[in-house]
Design a protein around this motif. Sequence first.
Motif, PDB file in Angstrom:
ATOM      1  N   UNK A 184     -32.106   5.127  17.913  1.00  0.00           N
ATOM      2  CA  UNK A 184     -33.212   5.783  19.230  1.00  0.00           C
ATOM      3  C   UNK A 184     -33.121   7.298  19.278  1.00  0.00           C
ATOM      4  N   UNK A 185     -31.032   7.264  19.162  1.00  0.00           N
ATOM      5  CA  UNK A 185     -31.175   8.874  19.894  1.00  0.00           C
ATOM      6  C   UNK A 185     -31.170   9.534  19.354  1.00  0.00           C
ATOM      7  N   UNK A 186     -31.427   9.612  18.074  1.00  0.00           N
ATOM      8  CA  UNK A 186     -31.579  10.731  17.216  1.00  0.00           C
ATOM      9  C   UNK A 186     -33.019  11.471  17.466  1.00  0.00           C
ATOM     10  N   UNK A 187     -33.860  10.411  17.703  1.00  0.00           N
ATOM     11  CA  UNK A 187     -35.330  10.247  18.302  1.00  0.00           C
ATOM     12  C   UNK A 187     -35.204  11.689  19.607  1.00  0.00           C
ATOM     13  N   UNK A 189     -24.610  12.773  22.918  1.00  0.00           N
ATOM     14  CA  UNK A 189     -25.217  10.785  22.926  1.00  0.00           C
ATOM     15  C   UNK A 189     -25.426  10.494  21.339  1.00  0.00           C
ATOM     16  N   UNK A 190     -25.594  11.268  20.291  1.00  0.00           N
ATOM     17  CA  UNK A 190     -25.702  11.698  18.865  1.00  0.00           C
ATOM     18  C   UNK A 190     -24.143  11.380  18.699  1.00  0.00           C
ATOM     19  N   UNK A 191     -23.195  12.080  18.791  1.00  0.00           N
ATOM     20  CA  UNK A 191     -21.788  12.155  18.752  1.00  0.00           C
ATOM     21  C   UNK A 191     -20.962  10.983  19.127  1.00  0.00           C
ATOM     22  N   UNK A 192     -21.217  10.475  20.155  1.00  0.00           N
ATOM     23  CA  UNK A 192     -20.621   9.626  20.854  1.00  0.00           C
ATOM     24  C   UNK A 192     -21.488   7.911  19.685  1.00  0.00           C
ATOM     25  N   UNK A 193     -22.147   7.978  19.235  1.00  0.00           N
ATOM     26  CA  UNK A 193     -22.623   6.924  18.659  1.00  0.00           C
ATOM     27  C   UNK A 193     -22.097   6.477  17.046  1.00  0.00           C
ATOM     28  N   UNK A 194     -21.423   7.671  16.660  1.00  0.00           N
ATOM     29  CA  UNK A 194     -20.811   8.585  15.184  1.00  0.00           C
ATOM     30  C   UNK A 194     -22.196   8.327  13.983  1.00  0.00           C
ATOM     31  N   UNK A 195     -21.728   7.723  13.145  1.00  0.00           N
ATOM     32  CA  UNK A 195     -22.735   6.765  12.085  1.00  0.00           C
ATOM     33  C   UNK A 195     -24.055   6.771  12.967  1.00  0.00           C
ATOM     34  N   UNK A 196     -24.255   5.732  13.833  1.00  0.00           N
ATOM     35  CA  UNK A 196     -24.837   5.329  14.093  1.00  0.00           C
ATOM     36  C   UNK A 196     -26.383   6.238  15.343  1.00  0.00           C
ATOM     37  N   UNK A 197     -25.634   6.792  15.351  1.00  0.00           N
ATOM     38  CA  UNK A 197     -26.212   8.089  15.898  1.00  0.00           C
ATOM     39  C   UNK A 197     -27.354   8.919  15.723  1.00  0.00           C
ATOM     40  N   UNK A 198     -27.140   8.981  14.229  1.00  0.00           N
ATOM     41  CA  UNK A 198     -27.739   9.703  13.071  1.00  0.00           C
ATOM     42  C   UNK A 198     -29.420   9.294  12.303  1.00  0.00           C
ATOM     43  N   UNK A 199     -28.926   7.452  12.864  1.00  0.00           N
ATOM     44  CA  UNK A 199     -30.169   6.451  12.069  1.00  0.00           C
ATOM     45  C   UNK A 199     -31.237   6.203  13.524  1.00  0.00           C
TER      46      UNK A 199
END
Lengths: 90, 493
Positions: free
Chosen positions: B331-334, B317-327
């Motif tokens: 929420x996906x980082x959490x 999920x983090x990977x497919x969100x790209x940079x947004x994944x680690x923001x």
Amino acid sequence: MPAEQSLRARMRKLVAEIREIDDALVQPTSRLREDLGMDSLGSLELLSSISEQMNVHVDIEDAMGLVTFEDACAFVERCIRDQKPANEAV
Amino acid sequence: MKPFDTPIARELRRFADKRLDAAATEAGGLVDRALVTELANLGVFGITIPEDAGGLGLSLGDACAAVIELSRADRSVATMVGLHLGLGTRAITAFAAPEVAAEWLPRLASGEAIGAFSATETCAGSDLTMVRTQAREEGKEVVVDGEKAYVTNARFAGCFTVLTRWGTRANALVLVPANAPGVEVGREEHKLGIHASSTATITFNGVRVPRSYVLTEQGLESAHRVLAWGRTLMSAGCVGTAQAALDATAVHVAGRKQFGRTLGEMPSVRMAVARMAAVLFGMRATVAAAAEASGGDESIVAKIYASEGAFEVCDTAVQLHGALGVIEDVGVARLLRDCRVTRIFEGANDVLLSRLSIARLAVRPVATTRDAKVTPSLAAKALAADELARSIDGAIAEVRAKFGAAVIHRQPILACLGRAMVAQRAADSVLAVATEDDAHVAGLAVSLLARQGALALAALGEQDALERESDRVCRDLIASPVRPATASKELRA
């Protein structure tokens, strides 16, 4: 101490250590699972320790029918008699 | 497959959608009392407590359904509730004397008291035989001394179920009220995830409780039975977290455009999302099997598969969100942070894999039969699962013959066998619950699992060489380790 007694004493001590119970609770007629609470891990720990101490290969398949502590002692005696050292196992 | 679509799950889904906000909970520190009261009013804390003690008297499966819904929205809240329903109350429900049960179960069912379980110590983690906290009889009382580490629900708890030494060698489970003189809750641990759940050290300084508060003198065996419930509920939490990750990813890839088309139109993205869905399906199936078995090895299979599956799904999920994944705000980082610990607590997966293998090695092989009828379009997939089962039987026989009882010391071998067994049993669980409606995702799940199992068995033959190479690498590394620069100054000192 005769070898047989020594083996039984050693095995009694091992079972008591694995199960964290007093040595006196380990009797020849004690059932490994029901009386001594030896689960699969405990049984393998016991056989493995014996295998290591006596440098003898202990076959798990052959050990599966063991019911009592005396069964286990007699089984290990047979393994020693047949003497297939652990480090020569295939 | 709808094994967890129960009335309480539906009610909690509505509650979670309306009321839970993981970011806000985390920002506020620990889960607050107002939220606990709202959950209590829904009957959440009494789900698994008998009706005559004020609970709902529902099954472990119902409790799993509740935890799945809560963890979809907020893993910290789900951790608090899941711990209470499993480890925190199970020993009291199962082993307490009638007068102790009558005193405590109504309070636990109403949420007036939250349950906690304390077994781990700094020197006793996966090896609980090393527990040093001591309980001893003094007249009609029992005195408890010792220190427990990483206690979940520490600061919320009304009572602790404590694994102690009992006499010189045996162990016991003892109920200790949190407000008993001598109980001290340490500072909150700052963790990687589940920030709003409570984790702290508990010290017991000469704490006196009535003799009847010794729940069982078969402490270790009982602890393992209680842990089986705990693992099942924890695995249910992983299902909820992974569901949240999949939901978020489906929305993201449907809307995000790159190179003139949405991510969801790209084959590699579609394969990644399908894999997430298939893993999640497998996770649900293993948790359903564990809940039905109500403990035992099924809970180990579910724990390993669900915790690793959740991490994989959240990582994708983090990977497919790209940079947004680690923001963090996305929420996906959490979700990724929150699920990492599940591969460690309630039995580290590495240890559980060995345990699973040993249990299999030490029993006489039985002919494998499929319990449930497989839905027609998955018949070919069932053959693949059966083939894996036969391959495992063959590998077990070879390992027995080659190593004998000394296999107990060959952890890499045990891990390979364990991984193959988890894959095979997860595939069986998938086939048991799959219907024609979900045959596509279930079929993909079985294909992935059969491949995973086959790879684990293929790796068996490489372990001797890998172990020798690893020994050479580790010889110097571990003999003269470099002081880490990452730990806090306090820990480095």
